[in-house]
Design a protein around this motif. Structure first.
Motif, PDB file in Angstrom:
ATOM      1  N   ILE A 112      67.506  87.968 -27.610  1.00  0.00           N
ATOM      2  CA  ILE A 112      67.162  87.038 -26.526  1.00  0.00           C
ATOM      3  C   ILE A 112      67.523  87.668 -25.196  1.00  0.00           C
ATOM      4  N   THR A 113      67.078  87.052 -24.114  1.00  0.00           N
ATOM      5  CA  THR A 113      67.402  87.593 -22.793  1.00  0.00           C
ATOM      6  C   THR A 113      68.808  87.168 -22.382  1.00  0.00           C
ATOM      7  N   VAL A 114      69.398  87.957 -21.518  1.00  0.00           N
ATOM      8  CA  VAL A 114      70.721  87.641 -20.983  1.00  0.00           C
ATOM      9  C   VAL A 114      70.668  86.311 -20.228  1.00  0.00           C
ATOM     10  N   SER A 115      69.594  86.097 -19.500  1.00  0.00           N
ATOM     11  CA  SER A 115      69.437  84.873 -18.729  1.00  0.00           C
ATOM     12  C   SER A 115      69.472  83.639 -19.638  1.00  0.00           C
ATOM     13  N   TYR A 116      68.731  83.671 -20.732  1.00  0.00           N
ATOM     14  CA  TYR A 116      68.710  82.534 -21.667  1.00  0.00           C
ATOM     15  C   TYR A 116      70.101  82.320 -22.261  1.00  0.00           C
ATOM     16  N   LEU A 117      70.757  83.404 -22.674  1.00  0.00           N
ATOM     17  CA  LEU A 117      72.087  83.292 -23.272  1.00  0.00           C
ATOM     18  C   LEU A 117      73.076  82.669 -22.293  1.00  0.00           C
ATOM     19  N   THR A 118      73.060  83.105 -21.045  1.00  0.00           N
ATOM     20  CA  THR A 118      74.025  82.567 -20.075  1.00  0.00           C
ATOM     21  C   THR A 118      73.732  81.102 -19.750  1.00  0.00           C
ATOM     22  N   ARG A 119      72.439  80.727 -19.706  1.00  0.00           N
ATOM     23  CA  ARG A 119      72.111  79.323 -19.444  1.00  0.00           C
ATOM     24  C   ARG A 119      72.552  78.437 -20.608  1.00  0.00           C
ATOM     25  N   LEU A 120      72.434  78.940 -21.836  1.00  0.00           N
ATOM     26  CA  LEU A 120      72.881  78.161 -22.989  1.00  0.00           C
ATOM     27  C   LEU A 120      74.408  78.134 -23.068  1.00  0.00           C
ATOM     28  N   LEU A 121      75.053  79.248 -22.729  1.00  0.00           N
ATOM     29  CA  LEU A 121      76.527  79.290 -22.730  1.00  0.00           C
ATOM     30  C   LEU A 121      77.117  78.250 -21.781  1.00  0.00           C
ATOM     31  N   ARG A 122      76.391  77.927 -20.733  1.00  0.00           N
ATOM     32  CA  ARG A 122      76.849  76.930 -19.771  1.00  0.00           C
ATOM     33  C   ARG A 122      77.120  75.591 -20.463  1.00  0.00           C
ATOM     34  N   MET A 123      76.432  75.332 -21.570  1.00  0.00           N
ATOM     35  CA  MET A 123      76.607  74.068 -22.291  1.00  0.00           C
ATOM     36  C   MET A 123      78.023  73.915 -22.858  1.00  0.00           C
ATOM     37  N   THR A 124      78.763  75.019 -22.984  1.00  0.00           N
ATOM     38  CA  THR A 124      80.138  74.926 -23.472  1.00  0.00           C
ATOM     39  C   THR A 124      81.058  74.306 -22.419  1.00  0.00           C
ATOM     40  N   LEU A 125      80.547  74.116 -21.202  1.00  0.00           N
ATOM     41  CA  LEU A 125      81.319  73.499 -20.127  1.00  0.00           C
ATOM     42  C   LEU A 125      81.103  71.991 -20.041  1.00  0.00           C
ATOM     43  N   LEU A 126      80.297  71.439 -20.942  1.00  0.00           N
ATOM     44  CA  LEU A 126      80.043  69.998 -20.924  1.00  0.00           C
ATOM     45  C   LEU A 126      81.305  69.219 -21.292  1.00  0.00           C
ATOM     46  N   ALA A 127      81.428  68.048 -20.713  1.00  0.00           N
ATOM     47  CA  ALA A 127      82.561  67.168 -21.010  1.00  0.00           C
ATOM     48  C   ALA A 127      82.528  66.793 -22.491  1.00  0.00           C
ATOM     49  N   PRO A 128      83.696  66.694 -23.115  1.00  0.00           N
ATOM     50  CA  PRO A 128      83.746  66.354 -24.544  1.00  0.00           C
ATOM     51  C   PRO A 128      83.028  65.048 -24.889  1.00  0.00           C
TER      52      PRO A 128
END
Length: 129
Positions: free
Chosen positions: A75-91
């Motif tokens: 996958i692209t780095v851009s897609y990976l970083t945008r999806l990784l952002r989801m780990t910052l969601l409130a519990p």
């Protein structure tokens, strides 16, 4: 109906609803106040699982960089970083997604856009459409 009145040939029934895109599919949603069954959005759950898996792989040292991981995953780095952002969601938001209780405005496309890292600010950010 009045007793003895003729039965009409056609009956028109109006049901208010809206069409929303969920995981690449169109889904019918009832208006506010209508009872709707809870349905987990498989696309969001899968995206969350991938994001947390990738985070764990980076933190464990299995991969030394995001670009190395993206190349391995194809996958692209851009897609990976945008999806990784989801780990910052409130519990509580993560729990709502896993239980199918997230609002209509919480879509994968919306989660891949920038959002506040502060958990207290996230509900307001996702309330806008």
């Amino acid at each position: 109906m009045i007793r003895g009145a003729p039965i009409p040939e056609t009956v028109t029934l109006h049901v208010p609803f809206i069409i929303v895109k969920r995981g690449g599919r169109k889904e019918m949603q009832m208006p506010d106040g209508a009872v709707q069954p809870r349905r987990t959005d498989g696309t969001l759950v899968k995206a969350l699982a991938r994001a947390f898996r990738w985070k764990r792989m980076l933190e464990s040292g299995e991969f030394t960089s995001i670009s190395e991981l993206a190349e391995r995953e194809g996958i692209t780095v851009s897609y990976l970083t945008r999806l990784l952002r989801m780990t910052l969601l409130a519990p509580d938001l993560v729990g709502a997604i896993l239980d199918g209780r997230q609002g209509l405005e919480v879509t994968l496309a919306r989660l891949m856009e920038p959002f506040p890292a502060e958990w207290a600010d996230q509900p307001l950010a996702f309330a806008r459409t």
